[in-house]
Write a protein that holds these residues in place. Structure first.
Motif, short mmCIF file in Angstrom:
data_model
loop_
_atom_site.label_atom_id
_atom_site.label_comp_id
_atom_site.label_asym_id
_atom_site.label_seq_id
_atom_site.Cartn_x
_atom_site.Cartn_y
_atom_site.Cartn_z
N ASN A 133 40.06 47.81 71.98
CA ASN A 133 39.45 47.43 70.70
C ASN A 133 37.97 47.79 70.60
N GLY A 134 37.49 48.58 71.57
CA GLY A 134 36.10 49.07 71.51
C GLY A 134 35.94 50.02 70.34
N LYS A 135 34.71 50.10 69.83
CA LYS A 135 34.45 50.95 68.67
C LYS A 135 33.57 52.15 69.04
N PHE A 136 33.78 53.23 68.31
CA PHE A 136 32.98 54.44 68.47
C PHE A 136 32.43 54.84 67.10
N LEU A 137 31.12 54.93 67.00
CA LEU A 137 30.48 55.38 65.76
C LEU A 137 29.92 56.78 66.00
N MET A 138 30.31 57.71 65.15
CA MET A 138 29.79 59.08 65.29
C MET A 138 29.30 59.58 63.94
N SER A 139 28.17 60.29 63.97
CA SER A 139 27.62 60.90 62.77
C SER A 139 27.46 62.39 63.03
N VAL A 140 28.05 63.21 62.17
CA VAL A 140 28.04 64.66 62.34
C VAL A 140 27.73 65.33 61.01
N SER A 141 27.23 66.56 61.07
CA SER A 141 26.99 67.28 59.82
C SER A 141 28.35 67.75 59.28
N LEU A 142 28.58 67.42 58.03
CA LEU A 142 29.83 67.78 57.36
C LEU A 142 29.70 69.13 56.66
N PHE A 143 28.50 69.38 56.15
CA PHE A 143 28.24 70.63 55.45
C PHE A 143 26.81 71.07 55.72
N ARG A 144 26.64 72.38 55.97
CA ARG A 144 25.30 72.96 56.14
C ARG A 144 25.29 74.31 55.43
N ASP A 145 24.21 74.58 54.72
CA ASP A 145 24.10 75.89 54.06
C ASP A 145 23.21 76.85 54.85
N ASP A 146 22.85 76.44 56.09
CA ASP A 146 21.92 77.26 56.88
C ASP A 146 22.58 77.89 58.11
N ILE A 147 23.92 77.99 58.11
CA ILE A 147 24.60 78.61 59.25
C ILE A 147 25.38 79.85 58.82
N ASP A 148 25.57 80.78 59.77
CA ASP A 148 26.32 81.99 59.46
C ASP A 148 27.82 81.75 59.62
N LYS A 149 28.60 82.81 59.44
CA LYS A 149 30.07 82.67 59.45
C LYS A 149 30.60 82.22 60.81
N ASP A 150 29.82 82.42 61.86
CA ASP A 150 30.24 82.01 63.20
C ASP A 150 29.72 80.63 63.58
N GLY A 151 28.96 79.99 62.65
CA GLY A 151 28.50 78.62 62.90
C GLY A 151 27.11 78.50 63.50
N SER A 191 17.74 69.66 51.78
CA SER A 191 18.83 69.88 50.84
C SER A 191 19.81 70.85 51.50
N GLY A 192 21.06 70.82 51.09
CA GLY A 192 22.04 71.73 51.67
C GLY A 192 22.66 71.23 52.95
N ILE A 193 22.36 69.98 53.34
CA ILE A 193 22.98 69.39 54.53
C ILE A 193 23.55 68.03 54.16
N GLU A 194 24.84 67.85 54.46
CA GLU A 194 25.50 66.58 54.19
C GLU A 194 26.05 66.05 55.51
N TRP A 195 26.02 64.72 55.68
CA TRP A 195 26.45 64.10 56.92
C TRP A 195 27.69 63.23 56.71
#
Length: 202
Positions: A133-151, A191-195
């Motif tokens: 019943n332990g919890k894990f909280l994670m925050s990651v970038s969902l969208f970025r407009d500053d990366i190329d096609k390979d990430g 701007s251009g980054i969503e989490w």
């Protein structure tokens, strides 16, 4: 974690620590407080400047923290000397080994630097490190407009691009139940980054 990404943090540790300390993280920190019970034994993955580690300790949690960059760890210890015995250098996913389990684990702005395979391995280790019943909280970038096609961005850092549904699916495949999902804007006002922040339960 990819070598180029770690190198960026190694080479820019002092500048980045200063930046992280100034970020608006009230939303995430409030969510941390709501997610974990007071006095819980917690692990932070990707502690950066030590900002959130210190915040949680001051809020009556028992926290140790890790980061993949040795220089980030050293810089964090300089500005927060009270964390000296609580910060450790470990690289994901292979070094994520501990002799004990945790009531909760959290990771802010770190796991999106992993490949999909390394993410799966890391999430599986996180799952096994949690008490029932332990919890894990994670925050990651969902969208970025500053990366190329390979990430990769122009600094050479890798960012894993997954959709909201893919992040959920990979967590559920490991065995986690989804407790909460939250999308938010960037804490550094870029701007251009969503989490995406997820609260998961074992």
């Amino acid at each position: 974690m990819k070598i180029n990404t770690i190198n960026y943090y190694e080479e820019n540790a002092s500048t980045l620590v200063e930046r992280y300390e100034s970020a608006d993280v009230n939303n995430v920190q409030n969510l941390l407080l709501k997610t974990f019970d007071i006095n819980s034994k917690l692990l932070e993955i990707g502690c950066g400047s030590g900002r959130d580690t210190l915040f949680m300790i001051k809020s009556n949690y028992n926290v140790i923290a890790i980061d993949g960059s040795k220089n980030m760890i050293e810089e964090a210890k300089k500005i927060h000397p009270e964390l000296k015995e609580r910060l450790f250098h470990k690289i994901l996913p292979n070094d994520l080994e501990f002799d004990n389990k945790f009531d909760g684990i959290y990771s802010i702005s770190t796991l999106m630097h992993l490949s999909k395979d390394a993410l799966r391995k890391t999430l599986s280790k996180v799952y096994n490190l949690l008490n029932q019943n332990g919890k894990f909280l994670m925050s990651v970038s969902l969208f970025r407009d500053d990366i190329d096609k390979d990430g990769f961005d122009n600094k050479g850092r890798f960012f894993l691009s997954l959709s909201f549904e893919e992040w959920i699916k990979i967590c559920e495949e490991v065995g986690f139940s989804i407790v909460k999902t939250k999308r938010n804007k960037d804490g550094l006002d870029r701007s251009g980054i969503e989490w995406l922040t997820l609260v998961l339960e074992k």
